[in-house]
Scaffold this motif. Structure first.
Motif, PDB file in Angstrom:
ATOM      1  N   TRP A 184       0.792  -1.211   0.033  1.00  0.00           N
ATOM      2  CA  TRP A 184       0.121   0.167  -0.061  1.00  0.00           C
ATOM      3  C   TRP A 184       0.835   1.248   0.056  1.00  0.00           C
ATOM      4  N   ARG A 185       0.175   2.238  -0.468  1.00  0.00           N
ATOM      5  CA  ARG A 185       1.147   3.444  -0.486  1.00  0.00           C
ATOM      6  C   ARG A 185      -0.089   4.708   0.096  1.00  0.00           C
ATOM      7  N   LEU A 186       0.515   5.345   1.186  1.00  0.00           N
ATOM      8  CA  LEU A 186      -0.242   6.394   1.601  1.00  0.00           C
ATOM      9  C   LEU A 186       0.749   7.819   1.236  1.00  0.00           C
ATOM     10  N   PHE A 238      -7.850   9.779   6.849  1.00  0.00           N
ATOM     11  CA  PHE A 238      -6.467   9.701   6.660  1.00  0.00           C
ATOM     12  C   PHE A 238      -5.524  10.081   7.820  1.00  0.00           C
ATOM     13  N   LEU A 250      -5.075   6.788   9.716  1.00  0.00           N
ATOM     14  CA  LEU A 250      -4.091   5.866   9.180  1.00  0.00           C
ATOM     15  C   LEU A 250      -2.709   6.576   9.249  1.00  0.00           C
ATOM     16  N   ARG A 251      -2.549   7.778   8.943  1.00  0.00           N
ATOM     17  CA  ARG A 251      -1.396   8.249   9.114  1.00  0.00           C
ATOM     18  C   ARG A 251      -0.516   8.063  10.492  1.00  0.00           C
ATOM     19  N   LEU A 300      -4.744   7.221  -0.657  1.00  0.00           N
ATOM     20  CA  LEU A 300      -4.294   5.766  -0.494  1.00  0.00           C
ATOM     21  C   LEU A 300      -4.580   5.067  -1.703  1.00  0.00           C
ATOM     22  N   ARG A 340      -3.162  13.362   0.308  1.00  0.00           N
ATOM     23  CA  ARG A 340      -3.973  12.279   1.147  1.00  0.00           C
ATOM     24  C   ARG A 340      -4.538  11.230   0.327  1.00  0.00           C
ATOM     25  N   ASP A 354      -7.054   3.444  -6.481  1.00  0.00           N
ATOM     26  CA  ASP A 354      -6.941   4.663  -5.253  1.00  0.00           C
ATOM     27  C   ASP A 354      -8.296   4.084  -4.551  1.00  0.00           C
TER      28      ASP A 354
END
Length: 234
Positions: A138-140, A162, A165-166, A147, A145, A154
């Protein structure tokens, strides 16, 4: 953009409430305007996208819950207002994608604090332009903002999802209590009830389900939550 330059749209069918809230926000440096219905809100959105919407639940025509459902992930952040003060009603609003929720009648000063907390989230992320947190494919993206799933698709996140999750990704491997998550995801000046975290985590778990059976967010009974993934910053 600073807080006081933000454009706030107050959507409420009660003209007295609209006037009180827009006047109060204007006195505190915001550019505030009102809309009496979802239809008026839609017309305002076609002209100019606000930075945040204050949205009443009980309105004639399309109600606030229906509005927040269709705006979730595609519109500006939403702070909901409702005369229905039960936790279950608040949880429904949050589940549908609202970023915060206040019972009516609300203190304009408290609403101002909630608005400031919500508007602060994207600026904090934007301060790290180009940075991304990557885990388990996964990529945040902290700038957008956004994912992205391991398959490249996406995933839409609300501002609250957001931020949460961050907080998980930056604290990967550590046990985070509900209070710590509330502070990180909602802002220190936002008095949000504990169940909001449970609702947001439930939504995040569904969005992080890529069919592999990997459970990234683990519940540790009596302790809190832990993000079980190796995270790299790129």
């Amino acid at each position: 953009m600073t807080d006081v330059s933000a454009h706030v749209l107050v959507v409420d069918d009660d003209p007295g409430i609209r006037e009180v809230l827009t006047d109060y926000l204007t006195r505190h440096g915001y550019e505030a305007e009102g809309a009496a219905s979802a239809a008026e809100m839609d017309r305002a959105l076609q002209t100019r996208r606000p930075d945040l919407i204050v949205l009443d639940v009980m309105m004639p025509g399309e109600d606030g819950l229906s509005v927040v459902r269709r705006l979730a992930g595609n519109g500006p952040p939403v702070v909901m207002l409702s005369a229905m003060g039960e936790d279950t009603d608040r949880i429904i609003g949050l589940e549908l994608g609202a970023d915060d929720y206040l019972p009516k009648p609300c203190n304009p000063r408290e609403l101002l604090a909630r608005i400031r907390a919500v508007l602060r989230r994207p600026r904090e992320a934007a301060g790290e332009a180009g940075a991304a947190l990557c885990f388990a494919g996964w990529r945040l993206d902290l700038m957008r903002r956004a994912l992205t799933r391991p398959d490249g698709q996406d995933v839409t996140l609300s501002a609250g999802e957001f931020a949460l999750l961050r907080a998980f990704a930056e604290g990967a491997g550590r046990v985070l209590t509900r209070d710590q998550l509330l502070e990180k995801a909602r802002g220190q000046d936002a008095d949000v009830f504990d169940r909001a975290i449970d609702v947001s985590i439930s939504r995040l778990r569904r969005k992080l389900d890529d069919g592999t059976g990997l459970e990234l967010i683990q519940t540790l009974r009596g302790e809190g939550y832990r993000f079980d993934a190796k995270v790299s910053r790129r």
